[in-house]
Motif scaffolding. Structure first.
Motif, short mmCIF file in Angstrom:
data_model
loop_
_atom_site.label_atom_id
_atom_site.label_comp_id
_atom_site.label_asym_id
_atom_site.label_seq_id
_atom_site.Cartn_x
_atom_site.Cartn_y
_atom_site.Cartn_z
N GLN A 155 -1.97 6.80 42.72
CA GLN A 155 -2.54 6.50 41.61
C GLN A 155 -2.57 4.87 41.68
O GLN A 155 -1.71 4.12 42.34
CB GLN A 155 -1.53 6.69 40.60
N ILE A 156 -3.77 4.37 41.08
CA ILE A 156 -3.88 3.00 41.13
C ILE A 156 -2.85 2.09 40.29
O ILE A 156 -2.61 2.71 39.18
CB ILE A 156 -5.45 2.65 40.59
N GLY A 157 -2.52 1.12 40.71
CA GLY A 157 -1.62 0.27 39.89
C GLY A 157 -0.01 0.34 40.41
O GLY A 157 0.86 -0.33 39.67
N ALA A 158 0.18 1.34 41.45
CA ALA A 158 1.54 1.38 41.90
C ALA A 158 1.92 -0.02 42.62
O ALA A 158 1.23 -0.64 43.21
CB ALA A 158 1.68 2.26 42.95
N MET A 159 3.26 -0.44 42.21
CA MET A 159 3.66 -1.62 42.86
C MET A 159 4.99 -1.60 43.81
O MET A 159 5.67 -0.94 43.40
CB MET A 159 4.08 -2.61 41.65
N LEU A 160 5.03 -2.57 44.72
CA LEU A 160 6.06 -2.57 45.79
C LEU A 160 6.51 -4.09 45.75
O LEU A 160 5.55 -4.61 46.56
CB LEU A 160 5.94 -1.82 46.67
N ASP A 161 7.57 -4.78 45.44
CA ASP A 161 7.86 -5.94 45.85
C ASP A 161 8.69 -6.14 47.02
O ASP A 161 9.29 -5.06 47.51
CB ASP A 161 8.52 -6.93 44.64
N SER A 162 8.79 -7.21 47.53
CA SER A 162 9.39 -7.47 48.79
C SER A 162 10.92 -7.18 48.72
O SER A 162 11.53 -6.75 49.41
CB SER A 162 9.40 -8.93 49.26
N ARG A 163 11.76 -7.38 47.52
CA ARG A 163 13.07 -7.13 47.23
C ARG A 163 13.40 -5.64 47.19
O ARG A 163 14.30 -5.10 47.92
CB ARG A 163 13.57 -7.75 45.97
N ALA A 164 12.51 -4.80 46.83
CA ALA A 164 12.70 -3.46 46.70
C ALA A 164 12.44 -2.75 48.01
O ALA A 164 13.15 -2.01 48.53
CB ALA A 164 11.57 -2.92 45.79
N TYR A 165 11.34 -3.30 48.72
CA TYR A 165 11.34 -2.96 50.17
C TYR A 165 12.78 -3.35 50.98
O TYR A 165 13.05 -2.44 51.83
CB TYR A 165 10.07 -3.79 50.81
N GLU A 166 13.16 -4.32 50.78
CA GLU A 166 14.29 -4.85 51.79
C GLU A 166 15.45 -4.00 51.30
O GLU A 166 16.22 -3.44 52.35
CB GLU A 166 14.63 -6.35 51.55
N ARG A 167 15.65 -3.51 50.20
CA ARG A 167 16.82 -2.74 49.62
C ARG A 167 16.60 -1.45 50.44
O ARG A 167 17.63 -0.75 51.12
CB ARG A 167 16.89 -2.78 48.13
N VAL A 168 15.51 -0.59 50.44
CA VAL A 168 15.06 0.48 50.84
C VAL A 168 15.33 0.39 52.38
O VAL A 168 16.05 1.35 52.97
CB VAL A 168 13.81 1.13 50.32
#
Length: 419
Positions: free
Chosen positions: A269-282
């Motif tokens: 879906q268009i509009g999904a977001m992923l920021d750097s803090r979420a990426y690092e945590r995962v």
């Protein structure tokens, strides 16, 4: 030796490249990546002695149970203190250290709504795809078989294949993270990521993870043959907790053949977001569960892509084998030369041929790119890859399979050098 009680600190030290040599054991004292013998060209199965590893026969996973209230508060406080003590990982490659305005994730404090499962390909479009083609025509396959039957190089080819397999099956002390990115769309980034991870899943005994860190309608799930998607990288960032077992984690992942798993970046879906803090945590949380993690990043210079390149032990830069692609890639490599030396030394450029005869001197182009300190590999044109859709390794051309295996071995060797 990794400490289960302080595994985040161990991971962050390894991400900085300053981790001491650790014993070759994974969670629970089990060794990662012990060489396994495959038979009949089939993918290696997961070892039965690895505790917590789900069975290969499509198990049903339950939703992890919530923790008690006082435990949630204690875990949230511990994680907040850990973030304050470890600020370095939040800074992307080539960027000055500055305060991050994004809020810190606190595990177990937000309600989680189970997302609906969505198909990777709309059912109305599923019939559009034609029957998958082989990567090379019949005449080429017949000529190659004839050369093999009359050639005396069969022993050399067996020796070369054995050496490559031994490299791919080397044990790891901590999970290896390999970031795949590009500077533009259509460069073959997701295709290269799919080929890399599939090769690791075939040769290795420990579980392999694909992470899609490109929420902008990435094609990795389609290339891997996933049918439906539910949980995404952004969803898991607000759910994952240190005490989760591998069985808990895989309940949020898409199971693939050959002991491989996928964490999608979006549900198409268009509009999904992923920021750097979420990426690092995962990524910090998942690293102890998987021997190798292949990350399909956003295109450069996106923030998450820079963070992924900084944290990975090896990096792959995908580029089309065109004059424009080679020129742009050379400019990126020149920029990477201004970063710490291990960044470009642990980088491999993959030039993907988009047409049968690109009309370029790829050997000369490769030498020019190698002069920057990066490695270079060429992925030959393949009809099966060019058609798009799910990659079926048995339909790939022989040259493509060999190139993908060499690339996987080269990248894994770089990751073992603690780049």
């Amino acid at each position: 030796m990794p400490n289960e009680d302080n595994w985040q600190g161990d991971v962050l030290r390894a991400m900085r490249g300053g981790a001491a040599q650790e014993s070759a054991q994974g969670p629970g004292g089990q060794g990662y990546g012990a060489p396994a013998q495959g038979q009949g060209g089939q993918p290696f199965a997961a070892p039965a002695s690895n505790p917590g590893l789900p069975a290969q026969s499509a198990p049903t996973y339950g939703t992890p149970q919530p923790q008690a209230g006082h435990q949630e508060q204690q875990q949230a406080a511990q994680y907040a203190a850990y973030q304050e003590q470890q600020p370095m990982a939040a800074h992307p490659v080539g960027q000055p250290q500055q305060a991050q305005a994004q809020a810190t994730y606190t595990p177990g404090t937000r309600p989680h709504r189970t997302p609906d499962s969505r198909p990777v390909v709309d059912r109305g479009l599923a019939a559009v795809g034609r029957k998958a083609r082989r990567g090379e025509p019949f005449a080429a396959r017949a000529a190659r078989a004839l050369r093999v039957s009359v050639s005396s190089s069969a022993a050399r080819e067996v020796a070369r294949t054995t050496a490559t397999a031994e490299m791919l099956q080397q044990p790891v002390t901590t999970g290896r993270q390999i970031a795949v990115t590009s500077i533009r769309g259509g460069a073959g980034k997701s295709t290269v990521a799919a080929l890399l991870g599939t090769t690791y899943a075939h040769y290795r005994q420990d579980p392999v993870l694909f992470v899609e860190a490109d929420p902008a309608l990435g094609s990795l799930p389609l290339r891997l043959g996933a049918e439906t998607l539910r949980w995404t990288t952004g969803d898991l960032a607000g759910i994952i907790e240190p005490q989760m077992s591998l069985l808990d984690i895989t309940g949020y992942l898409v199971q693939l053949p050959g002991n491989a798993w996928l964490l999608p970046g979006s549900q198409g879906q268009i509009g999904a977001m992923l920021d750097s803090r979420a990426y690092e945590r995962v990524m910090v949380s998942l690293r102890r569960y998987f021997g190798v993690t292949v990350v399909d990043c956003e295109t450069l210079p996106a923030e998450v892509a820079r963070v992924a390149l900084s944290a990975a032990q090896a990096r792959v830069l995908a580029a089309p084998a065109t004059l424009e692609g080679i020129t742009s890639t050379y400019a990126v490599l020149q920029w990477m030369q201004s970063l710490p030396r291990h960044v470009i030394a642990g980088t491999v450029v993959v030039l993907s041929e988009l047409v049968p005869h690109p009309g370029l001197d790829l050997d000369e182009a490769a030498e020019k790119l190698k002069s920057t300190g990066a490695g270079v590999q060429v992925l030959p044109y393949d009809r099966h890859l060019a058609a798009g859709g799910a990659i079926r390794t048995e339909l790939l051309a022989h040259a493509t399979r060999e190139a993908a295996t060499r690339l996987a071995a080269d990248v894994f060797r770089l990751s073992q050098q603690h780049h």
